[in-house]
Design an enzyme around this catalytic site. Structure first.
Site, PDB file in Angstrom:
ATOM      1  N   ASP A  64     -10.237   3.457  -3.229  1.00 11.38           N
ATOM      2  CA  ASP A  64     -10.922   2.219  -2.836  1.00 11.38           C
ATOM      3  C   ASP A  64     -12.342   2.149  -3.395  1.00 11.38           C
ATOM      4  O   ASP A  64     -13.026   3.154  -3.533  1.00 11.38           O
ATOM      5  CB  ASP A  64     -11.009   2.140  -1.309  1.00 11.38           C
TER       6      ASP A  64
ATOM      7  N   ASP B  83       0.825  -1.211   0.000  1.00 10.38           N
ATOM      8  CA  ASP B  83       0.000   0.000   0.000  1.00 10.38           C
ATOM      9  C   ASP B  83       0.863   1.267   0.000  1.00 10.38           C
ATOM     10  O   ASP B  83       2.099   1.196   0.039  1.00 10.38           O
ATOM     11  CB  ASP B  83      -0.923  -0.058   1.234  1.00 10.38           C
TER      12      ASP B  83
ATOM     13  N   GLU C  85      -1.026   1.766  -5.118  1.00 12.33           N
ATOM     14  CA  GLU C  85      -0.812   3.219  -4.919  1.00 12.33           C
ATOM     15  C   GLU C  85      -1.918   4.045  -5.580  1.00 12.33           C
ATOM     16  O   GLU C  85      -1.756   5.240  -5.818  1.00 12.33           O
ATOM     17  CB  GLU C  85       0.613   3.660  -5.251  1.00 12.33           C
ATOM     18  N   TRP C  86      -3.051   3.367  -5.842  1.00 10.38           N
ATOM     19  CA  TRP C  86      -4.317   4.028  -6.193  1.00 10.38           C
ATOM     20  C   TRP C  86      -4.267   4.774  -7.519  1.00 10.38           C
ATOM     21  O   TRP C  86      -5.075   5.677  -7.758  1.00 10.38           O
ATOM     22  CB  TRP C  86      -4.764   4.969  -5.065  1.00 10.38           C
ATOM     23  N   GLY C  87      -3.301   4.445  -8.361  1.00  9.91           N
ATOM     24  CA  GLY C  87      -3.250   5.055  -9.688  1.00  9.91           C
ATOM     25  C   GLY C  87      -2.759   6.485  -9.695  1.00  9.91           C
ATOM     26  O   GLY C  87      -2.902   7.182 -10.704  1.00  9.91           O
TER      27      GLY C  87
HETATM   28  C1  GLA Z   1      -5.981   1.414   1.598  1.00 11.94           C
HETATM   29  C2  GLA Z   1      -6.126   0.403   0.477  1.00 11.94           C
HETATM   30  C3  GLA Z   1      -7.248  -0.558   0.835  1.00 11.94           C
HETATM   31  C4  GLA Z   1      -6.939  -1.249   2.149  1.00 11.94           C
HETATM   32  C5  GLA Z   1      -6.706  -0.237   3.241  1.00 11.94           C
HETATM   33  C6  GLA Z   1      -6.177  -0.861   4.514  1.00 11.94           C
HETATM   34  O1  GLA Z   1      -7.098   2.247   1.678  1.00 11.94           O
HETATM   35  O2  GLA Z   1      -6.386   1.032  -0.741  1.00 11.94           O
HETATM   36  O3  GLA Z   1      -7.444  -1.516  -0.187  1.00 11.94           O
HETATM   37  O4  GLA Z   1      -5.802  -2.060   1.979  1.00 11.94           O
HETATM   38  O5  GLA Z   1      -5.762   0.759   2.847  1.00 11.94           O
HETATM   39  O6  GLA Z   1      -5.948   0.064   5.524  1.00 11.94           O
END
Ligand code: GLA
Length: 405
Positions: A219, A164, A197-199
């Site tokens: 998410d 993450d 890393e969410w793009g």
């Molecule tokens: C981030 C990630 C999620 C999850 C949470 C855990 O938000 O994007 O998928 O792993 O952390 O804290």
């Protein structure tokens, strides 16, 4: 200086030197070479289960054993699901030597015993960590401990690491993920690297070299649409995938986040759409529900072999939205050996008559196709020109088209 910091200091300095985190993040990663090739362990998108969507931080060894038992007994394993991944909050601290420690109250038998348990079921075992000082849940992250952690994961028998991006400060994402990729490749065990890393820093550009899958967005949350803090509803996530399709392929996949099927926030029809569309995206199929309490519809959706076969198609081409008019869309995906998968998708609140014409697929005018509806299981042989039907509100018709002789 604290003893732990003192011990970690040379390693931190070395990493700062390699990555230039402190001074020149843009160039620094150029000096870190991934000598070992990326292990070819995700020829098709990984399938499994992850604790986060349903259980959040409420993880324990009982829960993980229960989910592994359920994956093996429920038909999920037979359908192809393999990885049991503990997301955030399994970790508690580091010992005096910097070794990561599982929460002793929640995992009293230790991670190795749990991995052994999962492996004994014929399944694979995954863990979560973070490239920053802390995970998103505030547990110890792997920054400065990458090689130590990777060796520990290998000793424990970890097969999959979700990594993450919280608490990373000014770190360069490609550099940070490259360090963990190198550490995993030198750990002596083949470990899938799931980049999370969410793009934010174009992981589709460097992810294919560094990892096996990379998150493309914030998410998901269990709703048809909408935005909540860092999270998005299912169709919002879908819309963010369109640009990234060309970057996916065998051993490197765009990851639109885990499945919400069975978690209760969407209708059965909406979950069928979610699952169908994720299959069109060649998405990793990581179930996020309680596998020990699946109702018949949840099980039917998650184990639909025809839809899974589209997701797992060995050609590995991510589907594209080929047509959109108002709330109606047609998505298509070429499959190995000339087949096509097609989804007729109705985002509207009323039923809609929809049809895919073969010319949308650039097929010759005289092409005939055998058509299988992957949810109703109806088959039509030797169909000319196109095929369609009435699509339920928020629903799909998902088809597999096979050119007829
Ligand atoms: C981030 C990630 C999620 C999850 C949470 C855990 O938000 O994007 O998928 O792993 O952390 O804290």
């Amino acid at each position: 200086m604290h003893a732990l910091l003192r011990r970690a200091a040379p390693a931190l300095a070395l990493i700062a030197l390699i990555t230039g985190v402190a001074t020149a993040p843009a160039q620094a990663h150029e000096t870190l070479k991934l000598d070992a090739p990326k292990p070819a362990i995700a020829p098709t998108p990984p399938m499994g289960w992850n604790s986060w969507n349903k259980f959040g931080c409420n993880v324990s060894e009982q829960l993980i054993r229960q989910q592994a038992d359920a994956m093996a007994a429920s038909g999920m394993k037979d359908a192809g699901y393999r990885y049991i991944v503990i997301d955030d909050c399994w970790q508690k601290s580091r010992d005096a030597d910097g070794n990561i420690q599982a929460d002793p109250e929640r995992f009293p038998s230790g991670i190795k015993a749990l991995a052994d348990y999962v492996h004994a079921k014929g399944l694979k075992f995954g863990l979560y960590s973070d490239a920053g000082s802390l995970t998103c849940g505030g547990r110890p992250g792997s920054a400065g401990h990458e090689f130590q952690d990777a060796r520990q994961y290998a000793r424990w028998g970890v097969d999959y690491l979700k990594y993450d991006w919280c608490h990373t400060g000014p770190r360069n994402a490609e550099a940070a993920y490259t360090i963990m990729a190198k550490a995993l490749r030198e750990s002596g065990r083949d470990i899938v690297l799931s980049i999370c890393e969410w793009g934010t820093d174009h992981p589709e550009r460097w992810g294919p070299v560094v990892g096996h899958l990379w998150r493309t967005t914030g998410d998901i949350f269990d709703a048809w649409e909408g935005k909540k803090d860092w999270s998005h509803g299912m169709t919002d996530i879908l819309d963010m995938q369109v640009e990234r399709a060309p970057h996916a392929g065998p051993n490197g996949w765009n990851d639109p986040d885990m499945l919400e099927v069975g978690n209760g926030g969407m209708s059965t029809t909406e979950y069928e759409s979610h699952f169908s569309l994720w299959a069109m995206l060649a998405a990793p199929l990581i179930a996020g529900n309680d596998l020990s309490k699946m109702d018949a519809d949840t099980r039917r959706i998650l184990t639909n072999a025809d839809v899974i076969a589209v997701d797992q198609d060995p050609l590995g081409r991510q589907g594209q939205r080929l047509w959109k008019q108002g709330e109606l869309e047609i998505w298509a995906r070429p499959l190995k050996d000339g087949d096509h998968a097609v989804v007729l998708f109705n985002r509207g609140r009323a039923p809609a008559d929809m049809r895919v014409d073969w010319n949308l697929l650039q097929w010759p005018a005289d092409r005939k196709a055998d058509v299988k509806d992957l949810w109703s299981k109806r088959v039509a042989k030797g169909v000319s020109k196109g095929y369609g039907g009435t699509v339920a509100p928020h629903g799909v018709i998902m088809l597999r088209l096979t050119p007829a002789p």
